[in-house]
Design an enzyme around this catalytic site. Structure first.
Site, PDB file in Angstrom:
ATOM      1  CE1 TYR A  55      -2.193  61.730  21.666  1.00 41.27           C
ATOM      2  CE2 TYR A  55      -2.469  63.238  19.932  1.00 41.27           C
ATOM      3  CZ  TYR A  55      -2.938  61.907  20.763  1.00 41.27           C
ATOM      4  OH  TYR A  55      -3.655  61.116  19.947  1.00 41.27           O
ATOM      5  CG  LEU A 102     -12.999  25.724   6.783  1.00 50.98           C
ATOM      6  CD1 LEU A 102     -12.179  24.927   5.996  1.00 50.98           C
ATOM      7  CD2 LEU A 102     -14.360  25.749   6.178  1.00 50.98           C
ATOM      8  NE  ARG A 158      -9.262  33.718  10.475  1.00 47.85           N
ATOM      9  CZ  ARG A 158     -10.483  33.012  10.943  1.00 47.85           C
ATOM     10  NH1 ARG A 158     -11.508  32.736  10.356  1.00 47.85           N
ATOM     11  NH2 ARG A 158     -10.192  32.850  12.333  1.00 47.85           N
ATOM     12  CE1 TYR A 246     -10.302  30.015   1.218  1.00 53.42           C
ATOM     13  CE2 TYR A 246      -8.008  29.299   0.853  1.00 53.42           C
ATOM     14  CZ  TYR A 246      -9.060  29.931   1.657  1.00 53.42           C
ATOM     15  OH  TYR A 246      -8.623  30.603   2.866  1.00 53.42           O
ATOM     16  CE  LYS A 334      -7.095  21.308  10.140  1.00 58.39           C
ATOM     17  NZ  LYS A 334      -6.514  21.322  11.413  1.00 58.39           N
ATOM     18  CB  CYS A 446      -2.278  25.882  43.246  1.00 59.95           C
ATOM     19  SG  CYS A 446      -1.782  27.078  44.584  1.00 59.95           S
TER      20      CYS A 446
HETATM   21  S1  IVH Z   1     -12.777  27.614   2.561  1.00 62.72           S
HETATM   22  C1  IVH Z   1     -15.899  29.715   5.053  1.00 62.72           C
HETATM   23  N1  IVH Z   1     -10.848  26.205   1.369  1.00 62.72           N
HETATM   24  O1  IVH Z   1      -8.296  26.965   6.448  1.00 62.72           O
HETATM   25  C2  IVH Z   1     -14.803  28.926   4.988  1.00 62.72           C
HETATM   26  N2  IVH Z   1     -10.385  27.395   3.339  1.00 62.72           N
HETATM   27  O2  IVH Z   1      -9.224  26.063   8.877  1.00 62.72           O
HETATM   28  C3  IVH Z   1     -13.988  29.506   3.797  1.00 62.72           C
HETATM   29  N3  IVH Z   1      -7.992  26.892   3.805  1.00 62.72           N
HETATM   30  O3  IVH Z   1      -9.540  30.106   7.226  1.00 62.72           O
HETATM   31  C4  IVH Z   1     -12.329  28.793   3.666  1.00 62.72           C
HETATM   32  N4  IVH Z   1      -7.229  25.810   2.463  1.00 62.72           N
HETATM   33  O4  IVH Z   1      -7.351  29.859   5.549  1.00 62.72           O
HETATM   34  C5  IVH Z   1     -11.211  27.063   2.539  1.00 62.72           C
HETATM   35  N5  IVH Z   1      -9.291  25.131   0.165  1.00 62.72           N
HETATM   36  C6  IVH Z   1      -9.569  25.719   1.286  1.00 62.72           C
HETATM   37  C7  IVH Z   1      -8.601  26.144   2.281  1.00 62.72           C
HETATM   38  C8  IVH Z   1      -9.144  26.770   3.102  1.00 62.72           C
HETATM   39  C9  IVH Z   1      -6.885  26.347   3.547  1.00 62.72           C
HETATM   40  C10 IVH Z   1      -7.804  27.625   5.352  1.00 62.72           C
HETATM   41  C11 IVH Z   1      -8.264  29.082   5.261  1.00 62.72           C
HETATM   42  C12 IVH Z   1      -9.588  29.132   6.486  1.00 62.72           C
HETATM   43  C13 IVH Z   1      -8.821  27.879   7.243  1.00 62.72           C
HETATM   44  C14 IVH Z   1      -9.885  27.169   8.161  1.00 62.72           C
END
Ligand code: IVH
Length: 793
Positions: A55, A102, A158, A246, A334, A446
């Site tokens: 192969y 985000l 993703r 979402y 956060k 180093c």
């Molecule tokens: S909106 C364009 N909504 O957080 C952005 N994301 O840190 C679309 N996540 O990759 C994401 N809860 O996996 C959105 N209510 C929420 C969410 C959420 C959790 C995650 C998501 C994203 C990550 C970014």
């Protein structure tokens, strides 16, 4: 099958150099078919008809012909597939629209700034109402579900945002995911959301695993990820996974005007939504909701790590767009990290790939946010000093999400007697070389370079890491062992392992854990990479400082082939601007245009006489002399800055004369203009190539590997792609920032001043000198309206 591929077998006897173009094309076609056939037998049917070595011969033959006739490389060429064979078992899926991440907010001010930034971008008044939706942020795995004509046809993780894994079969086992949507629905609908696990379900599952003596998951997120990425959907089906929706991906027609409208539609189709969610006007209301969710957090059935704020109007979302990988219209606020106290048993020093010494806290085991922590980072020596953390102290440990645990500080009231301030080593604990700090750097490094075993090992480890060569069977542990036993000392050694094993100069077979099968598998994995590796992986693998995955990808896309990249980087190394040139360009008060006119003036032979006239004349102040030389665009402020920086006419003259000769060359300018490559990264890359031994390593690799050319960046097709645009005057329908962002998204370059190279000047109300200049130069001038029409509204 022999007769099917007979023609290919005959042609294969002709040496590659002797093939005519026609013969080469015919053979490539035959090889593509033949290799695809064996791929299918091997990967899908598990019934190979030829040996790996046979192969391999086919693949190498294919690559050799392509090497000779690159223009004949076929779209279905095996060299474009090898290396991405479904080793992990999941097919790859390119997302119709990228899956983004985000930006984060940690403090209330960050959230306020987010709202203010949106108002500024849209040109709204400070008190203008903007509506938001605030949703809890569950820390699971994002997933994109594609529905065509109301049926679930694809589910993808993703991945890197552009390309994920096909997990359709597994996602179908999740009860929250509808397989069919009740009408009406758009022909194409992508629902994005999170796959996650409830806390109780997670604990229950771990209890059951403990009973069976199976390894436990660290937290619900890991459990969800581990369960979704099972090759056997039956296993996934037995795990308590959930999903909430979402956001949206590709859509064949609009389904709502707002995020809250999207949520209602999703609910109507049977999706679960993340609650508690609230509509908020402005930062105060967002923060109130954040506080509320924070208080109710522990009563929620799932773990959350923050609140996501999203602009409600989809039209505004569209206008706000994206900055690199995150939307301007959303942010994750956060929650503070979880904290706990434990005893600091000791501080050890790790030596990284670039020689950085990183102090690590060795802790008495402690559970923080459900995870057992025994080590935490202390960042660098200043941090230890600032926090005055001492061995023996009771310390506060914190962990936020997936982030490495950190030491917040010591509990001073409980400091035991006899502790001493920590003294950071000034020698490398591994090779004993001096460890030094650059004046403007926080890290001590180093100086052992190649002689430092720790650095060499880390570099190799990086070389085989997931986003680099990712060689199956050659993980961190094995690399370390092979390094210790001198089987591998440099990246190129990896590719001679098989040769050396077969010649008997080394022996892997028979080492603990190495049987015939595993050795053969390792060699096969190495060959697979050798015979087809993406350029971006090779660039990333070199471990040049400041060259991460994104920069590596950008470089690969720009320079497309390994050979071209190497050549251009060598040139860039020689074309770097010198000290004197840089010094002038970094001077406050002297902009790039003035710097250019100064150097142009010095380059003019007639200027010498003017300088001679003033030299030795002490009665005039230097700034007066500089200002009276007649250098274009040089104002008083610039003259003062220059006088202050260079002190005397002689010293200024000497430095400027040097600077003229040190101007950066085209290869350097090209490098810094590559997207995602800043000055800092450019400097690291170019200096890397100035070092002879680095060049040797790179050339050695290039000679051994078949590096696949990168796809050139997709040209944006728009009427203004590649055009240079200047916005001037007061714009009415958009702010400058928005206009610039949109134009750039359409592939245009936005400039600050008008020149003969300008294609369009978009003139708002009260456009002044720029519009006049455009007229003078015959550049097309557009009204705002005409601009919108040009780019399609
Ligand atoms: S909106 C364009 N909504 O957080 C952005 N994301 O840190 C679309 N996540 O990759 C994401 N809860 O996996 C959105 N209510 C929420 C969410 C959420 C959790 C995650 C998501 C994203 C990550 C970014």
């Amino acid at each position: 099958m022999t007769d099917l591929f007979d023609d290919a077998s005959i042609l294969r006897r002709t040496p590659v150099e002797a093939l005519t173009v026609e013969q080469a094309a015919a053979e490539l076609e035959a090889l593509a078919r033949e290799i695809a056939h064996h791929d299918e037998l091997y990967h899908q049917k598990d019934q190979p008809e030829i040996s790996d070595a046979e192969y391999d011969t086919l693949v190498r033959r294919n690559n050799a012909i392509e090497g000779r006739y690159p223009e004949l490389r076929r779209a279905d060429s095996p060299s474009l597939r090898v290396g991405s064979a479904p080793a992990a078992g999941f097919g790859k899926v390119r997302h119709a629209l990228p899956m983004l991440s985000l930006g984060n907010a940690f403090a209330p001010e960050d959230a306020r700034e987010f709202v203010a930034r949106i108002r500024r971008f849209l040109g709204l008044a400070e008190d203008a109402a903007v509506e938001f939706v605030a949703e809890p942020k569950i820390d699971g795995l994002s997933c994109s579900l594609r529905y065509e004509d109301g049926r679930l046809v694809l589910a993808a993780t993703r991945g890197d945002g552009a390309e994920g894994e096909d997990v359709t079969a597994n996602v179908r086992t999740i009860r929250d995911v509808p397989h069919r949507l009740p009408a009406p629905y758009p022909a194409v609908l992508e629902v994005r959301g999170e796959v996650y696990m409830n806390r109780d379900d997670f604990l229950e599952m771990n209890r059951a695993r403990a009973d069976k003596g199976e390894p436990l998951f660290a937290n619900p997120r890991n459990a969800a990820a581990g369960s979704l990425r099972q090759l056997d959907p039956k296993i996934t089906a037995g795990r308590p996974l959930r999903f909430f929706g979402y956001a949206l991906g590709e859509l064949s027609e609009p389904i709502a005007d707002t995020q809250s409208g999207v949520r209602r539609r999703l609910e109507g189709w049977g999706f679960q939504l993340n609650h508690p969610t609230e509509c908020c006007r402005g930062a105060d209301e967002l923060l109130r909701h954040y506080e509320r969710i924070g208080r109710e957090r522990s009563a929620l059935p799932f773990d959350i790590d923050g609140v996501v704020y999203k602009v409600d109007s989809l039209e505004l979302q569209q206008r706000l767009g994206f900055v690199s990988r995150a939307p301007r219209w959303a942010i994750a606020h956060k929650f503070p990290a979880e904290k706990a106290q434990t005893r600091l048993k000791g501080i050890t020093i790790q030596v990284g790939r670039t020689g950085a010494l990183t102090p690590v806290a060795e802790l008495e085991d402690i559970t923080v946010g459900g995870v057992v922590v025994s080590r935490a980072t202390l960042h660098n020596e200043d941090e230890i000093a600032r926090k005055d953390v001492r061995v023996g102290d009771l310390v506060v440990v914190q962990r936020a999400g997936d982030v490495i645990p950190q030491i917040v500080g010591a509990v001073l009231e409980q400091r035991p007697e006899g502790t001493e301030p920590y003294r950071f080593p000034d020698h490398c604990p591994v090779c004993g070389s001096l460890a030094v700090r650059e004046p403007d750097e926080a890290v001590r490094r180093c100086t052992g370079g190649l002689i430092c075993a720790a650095q060499a090992k880390e570099r190799l480890r990086h070389f085989v890491s997931r986003d680099a060569f990712d060689i199956e069977g050659l993980g961190e542990k094995i690399i370390e062992e092979f390094w210790d036993d001198e089987l591998i000392r440099s990246p190129a050694d990896i590719f001679t392992l098989q040769e050396r094993e077969e010649a008997g100069t080394i022996r892997i077979l028979g080492r603990p854990g190495w049987k015939e099968k595993s050795v053969q598998n390792l060699f096969a994995a190495i060959r697979q990479r050798r015979d087809g590796i993406e350029l971006q992986r090779v660039i990333f693998a070199l471990g040049i400082r400041h060259v991460g995955e994104v920069t590596a990808k950008s470089l690969a896309r720009h320079y497309t082939t390994m050979e071209n990249w190497i050549e251009r980087m060598i040139e860039a190394g020689h074309a770097m601007p010198g000290e004197a040139w840089r010094d002038l360009h970094e001077l406050n008060g002297v902009g790039p245009t003035t710097a250019a006119t100064i150097l142009a003036w010095f380059a003019d032979p007639e200027s010498a006489a003017k300088l001679d006239f003033y030299s030795g004349n002490d009665s005039l102040r230097l700034e007066t002399v500089i200002a009276s030389l007649g250098i274009k665009r040089l104002n008083v402020r610039a003259a003062q800055a220059l006088a202050q920086r260079y002190g005397t006419l002689e010293s200024w003259r000497a430095t400027m004369t040097a600077a003229v000769a040190q101007a950066p060359g085209p290869a350097w300018l090209e490098l810094v203009a590559v997207p995602d490559v800043g000055e800092v990264a450019a400097e690291e890359v170019a200096s890397f190539f100035l070092e002879e031994r680095n060049l040797t390593v790179v050339r050695d690799l290039a000679a051994r590997l078949n590096v696949l050319p990168a796809e050139a960046p997709k040209a944006v097709s728009s009427p203004v792609a590649g055009k240079t645009v200047v916005f001037t005057g007061t714009l009415e329908t958009m702010t400058r920032a928005e206009a610039k962002a949109r134009a750039e998204a359409l592939g245009a370059k936005v400039a600050g001043s008008v020149s003969a190279k300008t294609d369009y000047v978009v003139a708002g109300a009260d456009a002044g000198s720029k519009a006049a200049k455009a007229q003078e130069l015959g550049v097309t001038i557009l009204t705002e309206q005409a601009w919108h029409e040009l780019v399609g509204g």
